[in-house]
Enzyme design. Structure first.
Site, short mmCIF file in Angstrom:
data_model
loop_
_atom_site.label_atom_id
_atom_site.label_comp_id
_atom_site.label_asym_id
_atom_site.label_seq_id
_atom_site.Cartn_x
_atom_site.Cartn_y
_atom_site.Cartn_z
N ASP A 25 43.78 13.89 29.31
CA ASP A 25 44.05 14.27 27.92
C ASP A 25 43.26 15.53 27.56
OD1 ASP A 25 41.56 13.13 27.81
OD2 ASP A 25 42.01 11.72 26.19
N SER A 26 42.50 16.06 28.53
CA SER A 26 41.91 17.39 28.37
C SER A 26 43.01 18.44 28.23
CB SER A 26 40.99 17.72 29.56
OG SER A 26 41.65 17.46 30.78
N ASP A 64 46.17 9.86 31.74
CA ASP A 64 45.31 9.40 30.65
C ASP A 64 46.13 8.78 29.54
OD1 ASP A 64 42.57 9.60 30.94
OD2 ASP A 64 42.50 11.72 30.40
N LYS A 94 44.65 5.85 32.98
CA LYS A 94 43.20 5.84 32.79
C LYS A 94 42.93 5.57 31.31
CE LYS A 94 40.48 9.71 33.08
NZ LYS A 94 39.95 9.82 31.69
N GLU A 96 39.65 5.07 28.34
CA GLU A 96 38.24 5.24 28.01
C GLU A 96 37.71 3.99 27.32
OE1 GLU A 96 37.52 8.80 25.75
OE2 GLU A 96 38.53 10.07 27.23
N GLU A 163 31.34 9.90 33.26
CA GLU A 163 31.23 11.29 32.78
C GLU A 163 29.87 11.54 32.15
OE1 GLU A 163 34.60 12.71 30.57
OE2 GLU A 163 33.57 14.55 29.97
O1 KIV Z 1 40.84 14.36 30.44
C1 KIV Z 1 40.19 14.65 31.46
O2 KIV Z 1 40.35 15.72 32.05
C2 KIV Z 1 39.22 13.68 31.94
C3 KIV Z 1 38.30 14.13 33.02
C4 KIV Z 1 37.28 15.05 32.50
C5 KIV Z 1 37.69 12.97 33.73
O3 KIV Z 1 39.18 12.59 31.48
#
Ligand code: KIV
Length: 245
Positions: A25-26, A64, A94, A96, A163
């Site tokens: 989600d980056s 994510d 993924k 969080e 992280e």
């Molecule tokens: O969203 C992302 O890129 C991440 C990584 C930094 C692990 O969660």
């Protein structure tokens, strides 16, 4: 593991031999220019993930789950995870968080969707933390992180991202659990590493955290290429005879 958000980048990352591509989600930051990861939507994540999946021949693609798509309740979490798997073709999701989302993770796992956990600095909670500094430096938070990692393993996560936490703590967690621990800013005592592809390529020259190793300086190289192109077009040098029909 490296991130990718689009077809062309994912193709190169996959060809290079990366084991896992994370459609992070980056994307909210590096692709859309938002300050945080909070604004990106489920449909936008699916758009990025399906572009990546079309490029990939061999890597595992982890997607994510975006902010707001799983924190409400486990039923909502399950339907978001199913939507991601159905519409993107990704291989895993993924999420969080630790014990507070265990019920949702469990429910997603029961339908056969593999889940990667994410602990430590969890950017979707940035407004709770207030800053992006290193997490779990104090014993109480470190112990909570250890308990969360054990809970994620027990419920059935296949791996955990840690992280921005002290390297010693990350190594301790990696010893305590048997599933792979993938670190970002968590030292080398873990089982694998992840970086955001734009960061490691040096595309954004304003992001320089201590944990980041830049494998290129694409910002400078791209800048030079664009400026050369401008110059060549303005001077009439491009296209030349061999570049036209
Ligand atoms: O969203 C992302 O890129 C991440 C990584 C930094 C692990 O969660």
């Amino acid at each position: 593991m490296l991130t990718a958000y689009d077809f062309s980048m994912a193709r190169i990352v996959d060809e290079a031999g990366i084991d896992v591509i994370l459609v992070g989600d980056s994307a909210s930051n590096v692709m859309a220019g938002h300050e945080t990861t909070l604004p990106i939507t489920l449909d936008q994540m699916i758009y990025h993930a399906s572009s990546v999946v079309r490029a990939v021949q061999r890597s595992l693609v982890v997607v994510d789950m975006p902010f707001g798509s799983y924190q409400g309740n486990s039923k909502e979490a399950l339907s978001s995870a199913i939507k991601i798997m159905k519409e993107s073709g990704g291989h895993a999701v993924k999420m969080e968080g630790g014990q507070e989302i265990i019920e949702s993770i469990g429910r997603i796992l029961t339908v056969g969707i593999p889940v990667m956990g994410h602990l430590g600095l969890t950017p979707q909670s940035i407004y709770k933390f207030g800053t992006y500094v290193v997490r779990a430096k104090e014993e109480e938070e470190a112990q909570r992180l250890i308990d969360d990692a054990k809970a994620l393993e027990a419920v059935g996560c296949f791996a955990i991202v840690l992280e921005k936490i002290p390297a010693q703590l990350a190594a301790r967690v990696a010893e305590m659990v048997s599933i792979p621990i993938i670190g970002i800013g968590a030292g080398n005592g873990v089982d694998g590493q992840v970086l955001v592809v734009h960061d490691m390529l040096g595309i954004n020259n304003e992001f320089n955290p201590r944990f980041l190793r830049k494998y290129n300086n694409l910002h400078e190289q791209m800048m030079q290429s664009f400026q050369s192109y401008i110059q060549d077009v303005r001077s009439g040098d491009f296209p030349n005879e061999s570049e036209q029909y």
